[in-house]
Design an enzyme around this catalytic site. Structure first.
Site, PDB file in Angstrom:
ATOM      1  N   HIS A  74      36.963  44.079  40.807  1.00 36.69           N
ATOM      2  CA  HIS A  74      37.105  44.827  40.756  1.00 36.69           C
ATOM      3  C   HIS A  74      37.602  45.033  38.682  1.00 36.69           C
ATOM      4  O   HIS A  74      37.432  45.661  37.830  1.00 36.69           O
ATOM      5  CB  HIS A  74      37.045  46.086  41.002  1.00 36.69           C
ATOM      6  CG  HIS A  74      37.089  47.771  40.814  1.00 36.69           C
ATOM      7  ND1 HIS A  74      36.172  48.186  39.829  1.00 36.69           N
ATOM      8  CD2 HIS A  74      38.117  48.333  40.369  1.00 36.69           C
ATOM      9  CE1 HIS A  74      36.031  48.869  40.005  1.00 36.69           C
ATOM     10  NE2 HIS A  74      36.841  49.805  40.340  1.00 36.69           N
ATOM     11  N   SER A 107      35.105  51.581  36.361  1.00 37.01           N
ATOM     12  CA  SER A 107      35.428  51.801  37.222  1.00 37.01           C
ATOM     13  C   SER A 107      35.469  53.683  37.139  1.00 37.01           C
ATOM     14  O   SER A 107      33.899  54.081  36.951  1.00 37.01           O
ATOM     15  CB  SER A 107      36.362  51.991  37.678  1.00 37.01           C
ATOM     16  OG  SER A 107      36.661  52.352  39.214  1.00 37.01           O
TER      17      SER A 107
END
Length: 255
Positions: free
Chosen positions: A235, A84
């Site tokens: 994610h 991320s």
């Protein structure tokens, strides 16, 4: 500028960088698995954990701080894995200082401009009264007003600790004021440029962070790239599908 880190294992150096609102502990399970073949450095990103904050807290400034840390290690080019926001930092280092990076792994992020998607999280964190808070349960109830996912709240609450400098008070283990102030810097695209070293993008099939329309910007900057998708992962793919994630990393690093 001090970068806090943990290290483990022996072998080729591998830097691991966590995502927004995280700490070096977030990918510790991955680091343990890879430490049998690598000297792993788990860092607190600038503005997180026990690392110093750079102002503004931009991708470029964070990457410069981590680049200086890599140079101070004096171990030659390093492999780097970022998830991320950590992936954004890792990509920026590779584009700005390609000589520092021998291999690049980017976990579920693209080098593109993103729309804001953390407004509710930031406002919820700001709503927690750190000076009068009684316990974590009260903090969780405040976060739950806007953050429905228990897993996200649990992740955030890992960074809620007692403030040793202010008895009876709490603190976040990230610089919330600076992250809030500079949030728009953190969602900008990475710089133009090219890193031609071996690059791997690991994508969660259920995540919306890396999309087909991002392919041009990825390949334009990282021409020697390949991609692996982990089915059923969102994610937080390194936690949701840890066995698959570690195997993909290990296979790529051993090539």
């Amino acid at each position: 500028m001090t970068i806090n880190y943990q290290s483990m294992g022996e072998g080729k150096p591998l830097i691991i960088i966590h995502g927004l609102f995280g700490t070096s502990d977030n990918l510790k399970a991955v680091a343990r698995e890879l430490s049998d073949e690598h000297k792993v450095y788990l860092i607190d990103a600038p503005g997180h954990g026990d690392s110093d904050t750079v102002v503004p807290l931009s991708i470029a400034n964070m990457a410069n701080a981590v680049s200086d840390f890599i140079k101070q290690l004096n171990v030659g080019p390093v492999q780097i894995l970022g998830h991320s926001l950590g992936g954004k930092i890792a990509m920026e280092i590779a584009l700005a200082n390609p000589e520092l990076i021998s291999k690049l792994i980017v976990a579920d992020i693209a080098p593109v401009q993103y729309k804001p998607r953390h407004d509710d999280i930031i406002s919820s964190l700001q709503a927690v009264p750190l000076s009068t808070l009684e316990n974590r349960k009260d903090a969780d109830e405040i976060l739950a007003r806007k953050i429905n996912e228990p897993g996200v709240r649990s992740f955030l609450l890992k960074s809620l600790v007692r403030d040793k400098s202010k008895p009876g008070e709490w603190m976040w283990r990230f610089n919330l004021d600076q992250l809030s102030s500079d949030y728009n810097e953190l969602i900008k695209s990475n710089r133009e440029g090219t890193y031609s070293g071996p690059t791997l993008f690991i994508i969660g099939s259920e995540s919306s962070y890396v999309l087909p329309e991002h392919r041009g910007e990825i390949v334009g900057r990282f021409p020697n790239t390949k991609a692996k998708t982990i089915n059923g992962a969102g994610h937080w793919l390194h936690a949701e599908r840890s066995v698959a994630f570690v195997k993909i990393c290990r296979d790529f690093l051993s090539e």
